[in-house]
Design an enzyme around this catalytic site. Structure first.
Site, mmCIF file in Angstrom:
data_model
loop_
_atom_site.group_PDB
_atom_site.id
_atom_site.type_symbol
_atom_site.label_atom_id
_atom_site.label_comp_id
_atom_site.label_asym_id
_atom_site.label_seq_id
_atom_site.Cartn_x
_atom_site.Cartn_y
_atom_site.Cartn_z
ATOM 1 N N GLY A 172 49.233 38.736 49.626
ATOM 2 C CA GLY A 172 49.019 39.842 48.698
ATOM 3 C C GLY A 172 48.920 41.150 49.443
ATOM 4 O O GLY A 172 48.835 41.198 50.661
ATOM 5 N N ASP A 206 33.293 46.019 41.661
ATOM 6 C CA ASP A 206 34.705 45.954 41.284
ATOM 7 C C ASP A 206 35.038 44.590 40.687
ATOM 8 O O ASP A 206 35.954 43.908 41.146
ATOM 9 C CB ASP A 206 35.591 46.262 42.491
#
Ligand SMILES: *[C@@H]1O[C@H](CO)[C@@H](O)[C@H](O)[C@H]1NC(C)=O
Ligand SMILES: *[C@@H]1O[C@H](CO)[C@@H](O)[C@H](O)[C@H]1NC(C)=O
Ligand SMILES: *[C@@H]1O[C@H](CO)[C@@H](O)[C@H](O)[C@H]1NC(C)=O
Ligand SMILES: *[C@@H]1O[C@H](CO)[C@@H](O)[C@H](O)[C@H]1NC(C)=O
Ligand SMILES: *[C@@H]1O[C@H](CO)[C@@H](O)[C@H](O)[C@H]1NC(C)=O
Ligand SMILES: *[C@@H]1O[C@H](CO)[C@@H](O)[C@H](O)[C@H]1NC(C)=O
Ligand SMILES: *[C@@H]1O[C@H](CO)[C@@H](O)[C@H](O)[C@H]1NC(C)=O
Ligand SMILES: *[C@@H]1O[C@H](CO)[C@@H](O)[C@H](O)[C@H]1NC(C)=O
Ligand SMILES: *[C@@H]1O[C@H](CO)[C@@H](O)[C@H](O)[C@H]1NC(C)=O
Length: 721
Positions: free
Chosen positions: A393, A512
């Protein structure tokens, strides 16, 4: 038998390479043993300095006068200060010379347009209550900034014409607002002088009566001590705020106002501080008293018995001791091979030194003491990731690579953002805190590599990717996800967050929370991930100026106030729950906001039916969905007080799961929800693909190995090196 020079060199070279990692691992004796705390934040506290234990003063940790107070600064970081003062300590050294690097205030006087004094501070602070410190004359200088200014400091005992033995300072003047120049400090806007030894205070005197009327371009006079090379004059500093501090190096010695002995006297004193036969005494060169040093060839802490340790000469390229032993005059061919070896050796040492610098920059000295994470070398990591061959990623933080450990365990290797000196503590804290958070629903940090300019973190591998992709990705291969699985994912994530929120004495907020940060392993067990450096906040640091979180998941209250609390995570988690039951991304259809549509639905019909995922909405499940919907409503409350905490969220989800289990197993009322489930919980509409087969690496073996990983001693076994 005489060895050839090349062979000797080669041996040295191999030895140097072999001992280097050992040196990194070997714990150096810096504080009094027993239970004395030897670090505060990222600063090492070597004896005779020490920290009083909180339970009561443990005087054995420090010599009187060398006490350090480990306090939290306004942002919640642990910073050492000289006890009974507000003077922040940047570093403390016992070797190669006694030094304390501290932050000292800038003295200033400010004037208004008619020349009246509007503020004044003389920079004095009780720097030296016991008389231990002197401002180092060798490593600091005195700066004066201003445009009609004379400032000086003084020190030393009386004895001449005046009260002190020296007065040192300088004059600075500007003809007009354009005379001063950046980088020039020779009397126009800025002047500087060397200082003499025996300076005990940071006090500054400003000459009064030199007019400052109509001088808006330079409304203040400033005077400060600063370590050489750290400060460069800028014209804009003529208007800098008055509450500044500067790094200053202090010399210290074994002395006090009451008693200061030279080595000759101290040797026969019962309190002689130099410990052991390898510790040598030196008269102080700045003020009275003495200090200790390990004898040549030894390093460590000369104030502790057995604190001086042998230096491995082969490790020191500057000394090249090994060459000295090479008695044979080398012949031509030997000369060439010698040359090649020297070049190779130097190159390798330089590389090693650079790696060590990175290691230090990245907080290695603190991290290497952590027991439950492994410090990988750069080479080991390259091997693990096959030279970063497979990218898992990409994000704002850097890249994530797939890797395989020697025992075939899969890992994810995350390249952190590059960190500078200021972020070092953040990074170190992140690693320390995360390495301690051991919970099945939190992604496990296995190790890190600090020898590269961007630190890399090695995590447990999550074979099934992230929840974002599972809920909303895969295009037409959309999979059916059972309500039970969704509940289990919700419960697991909630448990992870609950653990984090109640972790030890420190409150940790994630900051987050979003589906993309909830990873699923091969057993589909959810794992909270991504503790980005700026997002990991400890108890007292409530306010953040950095934008944390992701659009759509950010608590609007935090957005307005900058006040990040646990309740901000609750808000974000509410959004995740909503996505789980609706299976819609936060912006869907024709630019519709999931949250707004959901709130609308509740307002209109006191039910989330309009939003729930049709695939899981049955006669039997609607009750569960409505209950989760109500929980979401509470998590999204504008008034943070009315939001539930993570305990309550987790418990309510578990209760729903239990209620559902009872329905499924009416004869067994005590079924406790399992946090592990099988891939059979998921079926596709169109094909028989199961979720775990999407991942190339989901296998039972992987899971078993990663469990082994938990018990695998991560400490490097250096004894067989
Ligand atoms: C607190 O200390 C940290 C780390 O030393 C530093 O980055 C931060 O700026 C300090 N905060 C304040 C308010 O002094
Ligand atoms: C250490 O700091 C704490 C909190 O700032 C303070 O209460 C305490 O008096 C200090 N102790 C010393 C010895 O300076
Ligand atoms: C103390 O020892 C260090 C390391 O051996 C050396 O560099 C330093 O010069 C010594 N200091 C004195 C005053 O001899
Ligand atoms: C400047 O300061 C002096 C003394 O503090 C005061 O009397 C005077 O009114 C001030 N002038 C202005 C313009 O503020
Ligand atoms: C310096 O200022 C402080 C506080 O303003 C004051 O208490 C102290 O007496 C001053 N010191 C000298 C030497 O003027
Ligand atoms: C010790 O000496 C320093 C200056 O060397 C002075 O500032 C301090 O007040 C003295 N302390 C005592 C207790 O005499
Ligand atoms: C400051 O400027 C004003 C206006 O230009 C002038 O009247 C005044 O005399 C000046 N003051 C001084 C001390 O130069
Ligand atoms: C000055 O010292 C501070 C504090 O250690 C450090 O952060 C800064 O990088 C130094 N600046 C220079 C130019 O050396
Ligand atoms: C240290 O100072 C004492 C007293 O001033 C002196 O007698 C002695 O010779 C000094 N020792 C050294 C090694 O310089």
């Amino acid at each position: 038998m005489l060895m050839s020079p090349a062979l000797v060199l080669l041996t040295c070279l191999l030895l140097a390479v072999a001992v280097a990692p050992l040196q990194l691992q070997a714990a150096t004796l810096i504080g009094k043993p027993a239970d004395c705390q030897t670090t505060c934040g990222s600063v090492e506290i070597p004896y005779p300095f020490g920290i009083a234990t909180t339970e009561g003063v443990n005087v054995n940790c420090f010599l009187p006068g060398y006490e350090i107070n480990c306090t939290k600064n306004d942002s919640g970081y642990l910073v050492p200060v000289l006890a009974n003062t507000k003077i922040e300590v940047l570093s403390l050294l016992v070797m190669p010379r006694p030094e304390a690097r501290v932050q000292l205030p800038v003295a200033s006087t400010c004037y208004n347009s008619t020349g009246g004094v509007t503020s004044y501070s003389n920079g004095s602070l009780d720097l030296n209550p016991v008389g231990v410190y002197r401002i180092s004359e060798a490593y600091n200088e005195l700066f004066v900034l201003g445009c009609n200014t004379l400032a000086y400091t003084n020190g030393g005992p009386a004895g001449g014409r005046y009260q002190h033995s020296f007065y040192t300072g300088c004059v600075s003047y500007c003809k007009d607002s354009r005379s001063a120049q950046d980088g020039k400090c020779a009397g126009v806007g800025c002047c500087h002088v060397e200082i003499p030894p025996d300076l005990t205070d940071n006090w500054m005197y400003f000459q009064t009566g030199w007019s400052h009327a109509n001088m808006t371009f330079s409304p203040c006079d400033y005077a400060f001590m600063v370590e050489k090379g750290n400060y460069t004059f800028k014209v804009s500093d003529l208007t800098m705020p008055v509450s500044q501090t500067m790094p200053v190096r202090l010399d210290w010695a074994i002395r006090s106002n009451i008693s200061a002995m030279s080595c000759a006297e101290a040797k026969y004193s019962p309190n002689y501080a130099c410990a052991g036969p390898l510790s040598k005494c030196f008269n102080s060169t700045n003020g009275p008293g003495y200090f200790c040093n390990c004898t040549n060839g030894y390093e460590g802490n000369p104030y502790i018995v057995d604190g001086c340790r042998d230096i491995d000469e082969c490790k020191r390229p500057e000394t090249y001791r090994c060459y000295g032993k090479c008695k044979n005059k080398p012949g031509i061919s030997l000369g060439i091979s010698l040359l090649i070896f020297i070049i190779l050796f130097t190159l390798m040492m330089r590389q090693k030194r650079r790696m060590n610098e990175y290691f230090k920059k990245n907080g290695g000295s603190v991290l290497e003491k952590m027991e439950n994470i492994k410090i990988f070398t750069k080479d080991e990591l390259n091997k693990i990731t096959g030279n970063n061959s497979e990218v898992l990623g990409k994000g704002g933080f850097g890249k994530v690579y797939k890797g395989t450990l020697e025992d075939n365990t899969m890992v994810a290797v995350k390249e952190s953002i590059e960190i500078n000196e200021a972020q070092k503590e953040d990074f170190t804290n992140e690693v320390i805190i995360q390495s301690q958070m051991i919970h099945v629903n939190i992604i496990k940090l296995l190790g890190c590599c600090l020898e590269v300019d961007v630190p890399m973190l090695v995590y447990e591998f999550a074979a099934n990717g992230n929840l974002q992709d599972i809920l909303h990705g895969y295009g037409s291969h959309r999979l059916t996800i059972s309500l039970d699985l969704r509940l289990d994912i919700a419960i697991g994530s909630a448990e992870g967050l609950r653990y984090m929120h109640s972790y030890a004495k420190r409150t940790i907020r994630h900051g987050d929370i979003k589906p993309a940060n909830i990873l699923l392993d091969d057993k589909l067990i959810p794992k909270i991930s991504d503790f980005g450096a700026s997002k990991l906040l400890t108890m007292d640091k409530d306010y953040t100026m950095f934008p944390v979180g992701s659009m759509g998941y950010i608590d609007p209250v935090f957005y307005r106030t900058g006040h990040l609390t646990k309740k901000s995570d609750i808000y974000s988690f509410g959004v995740v729950l909503l996505e789980l039951i609706s299976r819609k991304p936060i912006i869907y259809g024709d630019n519709l906001s999931l949250i707004i549509e959901f709130l609308k639905a509740y307002k209109l019909e006191n039910s989330g039916r309009a939003i729930f995922d049709k695939e899981i909405m049955t006669e039997e499940s609607i009750y569960i969905l409505e209950e989760i919907g109500r929980l979401v409503m509470e998590c999204l409350q504008e008034n943070v007080e009315e939001r539930p905490d993570m305990n309550e969220v987790a418990e309510r989800l578990v209760m729903l799961r239990r209620a559902r289990n009872r329905k499924h197993n009416p004869q067994n009322l005590e079924v406790i929800p399992k946090l592990s489930f099988s891939a059979a919980d998921i079926n596709t509409n169109s094909s028989t693909t199961t979720l775990s087969s999407l991942s190339t690496l989901a296998s039972k073996e992987f899971f078993d190995r990663s469990v082994e990983m938990d018990t695998w001693s991560l400490r490097e076994n250096t004894s067989n090196l």
